[in-house]
Design a protein around this motif. Structure first.
Motif: not given
Length: 189
Positions: A25-38
């Motif tokens: 659901r994250f719009v920005h790929e950088a935010d998606r990557r941060a979510f998955v990484a966390a």
């Protein structure tokens, strides 16, 4: 533990369907990557404490208001272990240990002092710059994640008795605070 998202090892296949749906659901790929990484990093932190493979750990969250995928995280296999995670664009942090744990990571905004945030958290008058303000906010957010404050009580004074605080700065503009029941230290990936 803390790292840049691209430094966190592991596979999105470790995540639950709920976590993957939230990531999508994250719009920005950088935010998606941060979510998955966390979400990977918190498993790595817990695995280090438990001496088990990280991919065997199932991270769950449930909130009575927002449902699955929200609320304080816990491990299905070890619900007694405290776990917490945080992500901001470009950096992730996680904590695991006995008792309550809370971790927060935030960017220090450039520009003028954030008067609105200072009022929201009742910053003392000697907090006059964004670095000190975000330092105070990360501490309070870590306490929220431990279940000891809420957004409604974030203005309350804080006693640090019986708590341990670990903080670090990631140049150029990221601050991290972890609050634990026992003395904690940073562990490298």
């Amino acid at each position: 533990m803390g790292a840049r998202p691209e430094q966190v090892p592991g596979s999105p296949s470790w995540l639950t369907g709920t976590e993957l749906a939230r990531a999508a659901r994250f719009v920005h790929e950088a935010d998606r990557r941060a979510f998955v990484a966390a979400h990977l990093l918190v498993r790595l932190a817990a695995a280090a404490v438990l001496d088990v493979p990280a991919h065997t750990l199932t991270l769950l969250q449930h909130c009575d208001i927002h449902g699955p995928g929200h609320g304080r995280p816990y491990l299905k296999e070890h619900p007694e272990l405290g776990v917490s995670l945080s992500h901001t664009r470009g950096y992730v942090a996680a904590a695991a240990g006995p008792g309550k744990v809370g971790v927060d990571t935030e960017r220090v905004p450039a520009g003028p002092f954030d008067v609105s945030l200072a009022a929201q958290i009742d910053a003392p008058p000697d907090v006059t710059g964004n670095h000190d303000l975000i330092r105070l906010w990360t501490r309070k957010e870590a306490l929220i994640k431990r279940g000891e404050l809420s957004l409604d009580t974030v203005r309350s004074p804080v006693s640090w008795e019986g708590r341990h605080l670990l903080e670090w700065h990631v140049p150029p503009d990221i601050l991290v605070a972890a609050v634990t029941d026992v003395r904690a230290g940073r562990v490298a990936l």
